[in-house]
Structure formats: C-alpha cells, structure tokens
Design a protein around this motif. Structure first.
Motif, mmCIF file in Angstrom:
data_model
loop_
_atom_site.group_PDB
_atom_site.id
_atom_site.type_symbol
_atom_site.label_atom_id
_atom_site.label_comp_id
_atom_site.label_asym_id
_atom_site.label_seq_id
_atom_site.Cartn_x
_atom_site.Cartn_y
_atom_site.Cartn_z
ATOM 1 N N GLU A 1 0.809 -1.222 0.000
ATOM 2 C CA GLU A 1 0.000 0.000 0.000
ATOM 3 C C GLU A 1 0.845 1.277 0.000
ATOM 4 O O GLU A 1 0.352 2.354 0.327
ATOM 5 C CB GLU A 1 -0.942 -0.001 1.213
ATOM 6 N N ARG A 2 2.104 1.147 -0.376
ATOM 7 C CA ARG A 2 3.029 2.280 -0.372
ATOM 8 C C ARG A 2 2.460 3.486 -1.128
ATOM 9 O O ARG A 2 2.425 4.596 -0.615
ATOM 10 C CB ARG A 2 4.362 1.867 -0.983
ATOM 11 N N GLY A 3 2.029 3.273 -2.343
ATOM 12 C CA GLY A 3 1.531 4.369 -3.180
ATOM 13 C C GLY A 3 0.340 5.068 -2.564
ATOM 14 O O GLY A 3 0.274 6.306 -2.549
ATOM 15 N N ASN A 4 -0.591 4.281 -2.045
ATOM 16 C CA ASN A 4 -1.783 4.871 -1.420
ATOM 17 C C ASN A 4 -1.420 5.663 -0.168
ATOM 18 O O ASN A 4 -1.936 6.763 0.053
ATOM 19 C CB ASN A 4 -2.802 3.788 -1.059
ATOM 20 N N ALA A 5 -0.540 5.108 0.651
ATOM 21 C CA ALA A 5 -0.139 5.787 1.883
ATOM 22 C C ALA A 5 0.571 7.100 1.560
ATOM 23 O O ALA A 5 0.264 8.145 2.151
ATOM 24 C CB ALA A 5 0.764 4.881 2.724
ATOM 25 N N LEU A 6 1.496 7.061 0.613
ATOM 26 C CA LEU A 6 2.218 8.283 0.250
ATOM 27 C C LEU A 6 1.269 9.355 -0.280
ATOM 28 O O LEU A 6 1.384 10.530 0.080
ATOM 29 C CB LEU A 6 3.298 7.977 -0.792
ATOM 30 N N ALA A 7 0.350 8.951 -1.138
ATOM 31 C CA ALA A 7 -0.597 9.917 -1.709
ATOM 32 C C ALA A 7 -1.467 10.531 -0.611
ATOM 33 O O ALA A 7 -1.677 11.754 -0.583
ATOM 34 C CB ALA A 7 -1.463 9.243 -2.772
ATOM 35 N N LEU A 8 -1.971 9.704 0.287
ATOM 36 C CA LEU A 8 -2.810 10.196 1.384
ATOM 37 C C LEU A 8 -2.042 11.161 2.283
ATOM 38 O O LEU A 8 -2.510 12.258 2.595
ATOM 39 C CB LEU A 8 -3.340 9.018 2.206
ATOM 40 N N TRP A 9 -0.855 10.753 2.691
ATOM 41 C CA TRP A 9 -0.064 11.578 3.599
ATOM 42 C C TRP A 9 0.382 12.876 2.932
ATOM 43 O O TRP A 9 0.437 13.920 3.573
ATOM 44 C CB TRP A 9 1.140 10.802 4.111
ATOM 45 N N GLN A 10 0.702 12.805 1.639
ATOM 46 C CA GLN A 10 1.108 14.009 0.933
ATOM 47 C C GLN A 10 -0.034 15.013 0.855
ATOM 48 O O GLN A 10 0.150 16.205 1.117
ATOM 49 C CB GLN A 10 1.615 13.665 -0.465
ATOM 50 N N ARG A 11 -1.233 14.535 0.519
ATOM 51 C CA ARG A 11 -2.407 15.431 0.466
ATOM 52 C C ARG A 11 -2.669 16.059 1.823
ATOM 53 O O ARG A 11 -2.901 17.263 1.937
ATOM 54 C CB ARG A 11 -3.653 14.661 0.001
ATOM 55 N N LYS A 12 -2.623 15.227 2.850
ATOM 56 C CA LYS A 12 -2.883 15.730 4.197
ATOM 57 C C LYS A 12 -1.834 16.765 4.612
ATOM 58 O O LYS A 12 -2.166 17.809 5.185
ATOM 59 C CB LYS A 12 -2.917 14.564 5.191
ATOM 60 N N GLY A 13 -0.577 16.496 4.330
ATOM 61 C CA GLY A 13 0.495 17.427 4.667
ATOM 62 C C GLY A 13 0.378 18.738 3.908
ATOM 63 O O GLY A 13 0.553 19.821 4.480
ATOM 64 N N LYS A 14 0.064 18.658 2.621
ATOM 65 C CA LYS A 14 -0.095 19.876 1.825
ATOM 66 C C LYS A 14 -1.242 20.723 2.353
ATOM 67 O O LYS A 14 -1.131 21.945 2.445
ATOM 68 C CB LYS A 14 -0.314 19.535 0.354
ATOM 69 N N ARG A 15 -2.344 20.068 2.709
ATOM 70 C CA ARG A 15 -3.487 20.810 3.271
ATOM 71 C C ARG A 15 -3.101 21.494 4.580
ATOM 72 O O ARG A 15 -3.483 22.634 4.836
ATOM 73 C CB ARG A 15 -4.671 19.873 3.512
ATOM 74 N N ALA A 16 -2.348 20.801 5.414
ATOM 75 C CA ALA A 16 -1.940 21.378 6.695
ATOM 76 C C ALA A 16 -1.015 22.573 6.482
ATOM 77 O O ALA A 16 -1.163 23.603 7.146
ATOM 78 C CB ALA A 16 -1.253 20.311 7.556
ATOM 79 N N PHE A 17 -0.074 22.467 5.540
ATOM 80 C CA PHE A 17 0.809 23.597 5.249
ATOM 81 C C PHE A 17 0.006 24.785 4.714
ATOM 82 O O PHE A 17 0.252 25.928 5.094
ATOM 83 C CB PHE A 17 1.890 23.214 4.235
ATOM 84 N N GLU A 18 -0.945 24.515 3.839
ATOM 85 C CA GLU A 18 -1.775 25.592 3.290
ATOM 86 C C GLU A 18 -2.614 26.250 4.383
ATOM 87 O O GLU A 18 -2.738 27.464 4.425
ATOM 88 C CB GLU A 18 -2.673 25.064 2.170
ATOM 89 N N ALA A 19 -3.204 25.446 5.250
ATOM 90 C CA ALA A 19 -4.013 25.986 6.340
ATOM 91 C C ALA A 19 -3.155 26.843 7.266
ATOM 92 O O ALA A 19 -3.606 27.872 7.774
ATOM 93 C CB ALA A 19 -4.671 24.855 7.128
ATOM 94 N N GLU A 20 -1.921 26.435 7.461
ATOM 95 C CA GLU A 20 -1.008 27.191 8.306
ATOM 96 C C GLU A 20 -0.695 28.558 7.686
ATOM 97 O O GLU A 20 -0.592 29.552 8.389
ATOM 98 C CB GLU A 20 0.273 26.389 8.485
ATOM 99 N N LYS A 21 -0.546 28.600 6.373
ATOM 100 C CA LYS A 21 -0.285 29.865 5.684
ATOM 101 C C LYS A 21 -1.458 30.839 5.833
ATOM 102 O O LYS A 21 -1.265 32.031 5.933
ATOM 103 C CB LYS A 21 -0.060 29.631 4.196
ATOM 104 N N GLU A 22 -2.664 30.283 5.839
ATOM 105 C CA GLU A 22 -3.873 31.101 5.897
ATOM 106 C C GLU A 22 -4.178 31.608 7.298
ATOM 107 O O GLU A 22 -4.904 32.574 7.465
ATOM 108 C CB GLU A 22 -5.061 30.308 5.348
ATOM 109 N N THR A 23 -3.648 30.936 8.305
ATOM 110 C CA THR A 23 -3.902 31.313 9.694
ATOM 111 C C THR A 23 -2.852 32.330 10.125
ATOM 112 O O THR A 23 -1.663 32.032 10.116
ATOM 113 C CB THR A 23 -3.833 30.071 10.616
ATOM 114 N N PRO A 24 -3.299 33.531 10.517
ATOM 115 C CA PRO A 24 -2.327 34.531 10.957
ATOM 116 C C PRO A 24 -1.674 34.119 12.277
ATOM 117 O O PRO A 24 -2.298 33.480 13.122
ATOM 118 C CB PRO A 24 -3.148 35.800 11.140
ATOM 119 N N ASP A 25 -0.412 34.484 12.421
ATOM 120 C CA ASP A 25 0.306 34.198 13.676
ATOM 121 C C ASP A 25 -0.217 35.078 14.777
ATOM 122 O O ASP A 25 -0.511 36.234 14.575
ATOM 123 C CB ASP A 25 1.813 34.434 13.501
ATOM 124 N N ASP A 26 -0.316 34.530 15.983
ATOM 125 C CA ASP A 26 -0.773 35.311 17.128
ATOM 126 C C ASP A 26 0.380 35.914 17.861
ATOM 127 O O ASP A 26 1.428 35.520 17.930
ATOM 128 C CB ASP A 26 -1.593 34.438 18.089
#
Length: 78
Positions: A53-78
């Motif tokens: 399941e290497r390919g599926n795991a990598l794809a899932l984790w990559q999508r999740k990581g990219k979303r988290a990085f994007e969400a972090e960019k959108e959230t202003p620092d306190d």
C-alpha cells in the motif's frame, strides 16, 4: 569553505527541519517526548512504506500534509 563543512551544515539543517516536523505534528507532546515510542512509530511507518500500500499511503499523507501547510499559511500568527 571546505566541502565537508558545507555538506555537514546542509545535513544538520535537514535534520533540524525534520525534527521541526515531528514537533509541528504534535508527536513530541502526544508521546510525552518518549524517544522509544517515536522511533517505534517511525518504524511502523517505514514498514507500511515497504508494503503493497506504499503508493496509497504516500498519496494520502502528501495530500494531508499539503493541506496542513496551506491551512497554516492562511492562519495569521498570534
């Protein structure tokens, strides 16, 4: 500067960045900074990446990581 010094600094920076991801993911707090637990978790992930399941795991984790990085960019620092 000598080539070995440059390579050592690049490696050090890379390791620091990887450690930062461990902290950013909350793994240090979630495991009470237990190094054996963290290492065991990483070994489990490595086993998954050696499996069918290497390919599926990598794809899932990559999508999740990219979303988290994007969400972090959108959230202003306190």
């Amino acid at each position: 500067m000598r080539e070995w010094v440059v390579k050592r600094r690049e490696r050090t920076r890379h390791l620091i960045e990887l450690g930062g991801l461990v902290v950013k993911a909350g793994l240090v707090d979630l495991t009470d900074d237990d190094r054996a637990t963290l290492y065991g978790a990483f070994l489990t992930v490595a086993d998954m990446l050696r499996g069918d399941e290497r390919g599926n795991a990598l794809a899932l984790w990559q999508r999740k990581g990219k979303r988290a990085f994007e969400a972090e960019k959108e959230t202003p620092d306190d």
